[in-house]
Scaffold this active site. Sequence first.
Site, PDB file in Angstrom:
ATOM      1  CG  ASP A   9      -1.849   1.133   1.354  1.00  0.00           C
ATOM      2  OD1 ASP A   9      -1.644   2.095   0.714  1.00  0.00           O
ATOM      3  OD2 ASP A   9      -2.622   0.991   2.246  1.00  0.00           O
ATOM      4  CB  ILE A  10       1.551   3.676  -2.500  1.00  0.00           C
ATOM      5  CG1 ILE A  10       2.682   4.936  -2.849  1.00  0.00           C
ATOM      6  CG2 ILE A  10       0.116   4.405  -2.573  1.00  0.00           C
ATOM      7  CD1 ILE A  10       2.606   5.170  -4.259  1.00  0.00           C
ATOM      8  CG  ASN A  23      -9.886  12.864 -10.019  1.00  0.00           C
ATOM      9  OD1 ASN A  23      -9.611  13.986  -9.791  1.00  0.00           O
ATOM     10  ND2 ASN A  23     -10.176  11.941  -9.007  1.00  0.00           N
ATOM     11  N   GLY A  31      -9.090   4.226  -6.380  1.00  0.00           N
ATOM     12  CA  GLY A  31      -7.690   3.584  -6.438  1.00  0.00           C
ATOM     13  C   GLY A  31      -6.704   4.489  -5.529  1.00  0.00           C
ATOM     14  CB  VAL A  32      -3.360   5.585  -6.473  1.00  0.00           C
ATOM     15  CG1 VAL A  32      -2.189   6.178  -5.534  1.00  0.00           C
ATOM     16  CG2 VAL A  32      -2.803   3.946  -6.643  1.00  0.00           C
ATOM     17  CG  ASP A  33      -6.927  10.905  -6.353  1.00  0.00           C
ATOM     18  OD1 ASP A  33      -6.004  11.804  -5.962  1.00  0.00           O
ATOM     19  OD2 ASP A  33      -7.823  11.277  -7.397  1.00  0.00           O
ATOM     20  CB  SER A 121      -2.140   5.102 -16.854  1.00  0.00           C
ATOM     21  OG  SER A 121      -2.247   6.277 -16.904  1.00  0.00           O
ATOM     22  N   GLY A 123      -4.329   0.855 -13.483  1.00  0.00           N
ATOM     23  CA  GLY A 123      -5.703   0.624 -12.915  1.00  0.00           C
ATOM     24  C   GLY A 123      -6.967   0.552 -13.737  1.00  0.00           C
ATOM     25  CE1 TYR A 125      -8.664   7.435 -14.624  1.00  0.00           C
ATOM     26  CE2 TYR A 125      -6.513   8.511 -15.065  1.00  0.00           C
ATOM     27  CZ  TYR A 125      -7.910   8.493 -14.641  1.00  0.00           C
ATOM     28  OH  TYR A 125      -8.224   9.747 -14.000  1.00  0.00           O
TER      29      TYR A 125
END
Length: 167
Positions: A9-10, A23, A31-33, A121, A123, A125
Site C-alpha cells: 500500500d503506497i 484524477n 484507487g490510489v487517489d 494508469s 488500474g 485507466y
Amino acid sequence: MQIKLELGDITEQTVDAIVNAANSSLLGGGGVDGAVHRRGGPEILEACRALRASHYGGGLPAGQAVATTAGRLDARWVIHTVGPVWSPTDDRSAVLASCYRESLRVADELGARTVAFPAVSAGVYGWPLDDAARIALETVRSTGTRVSEARFVLFTEDVRRAFTARL
C-alpha cells in the site's frame, strides 16, 4: 538511482514524496487517489482546493505533476500526476512517460531523495500492465534526477509480476 519494487500500500510508505495517481480534478477519487486522500487527511484536499483556486482552475492536465503537503502520510509531500486513459487507437505513451518525468522534476525541485510511485494508469485507466511497467521503468531509468531511490509500490501481485519481468 536505485529502483525498488514492493508489493503493498503506497500510503504506508516512509519516503520523502509519494506520487499520487490523481484524477484531473485533484479532489480525490478512487484507487490510489482515494487512498492518498483518505489516509493523508483533509490537509491534502485543502491544498488541492487551493491549487484549483489558483493555477489549476480547469484541473491538472494529464502528464503534468504538482506537489502538496502529505498531510498525515509518513512523507513530506504528495506529488500528484494525472495519467492518461489507455486507448487502443491513440498512442498516449508519451503522456504516460511524462507523468514519471514530471514527478521526478517536481521531486528535484522539492529536494526529495526517496520517491514512492504507483503504477500510473495501470488500474482503472486500463493501461496494459506489461506496457505500463515498460514505460514506467524506462522513463525513470533514463530521466536525469537527484532522486536516489525510486520505489514502485504495487498493490497487486499481477502488477508486481509485470514490473519484476521488466526490471
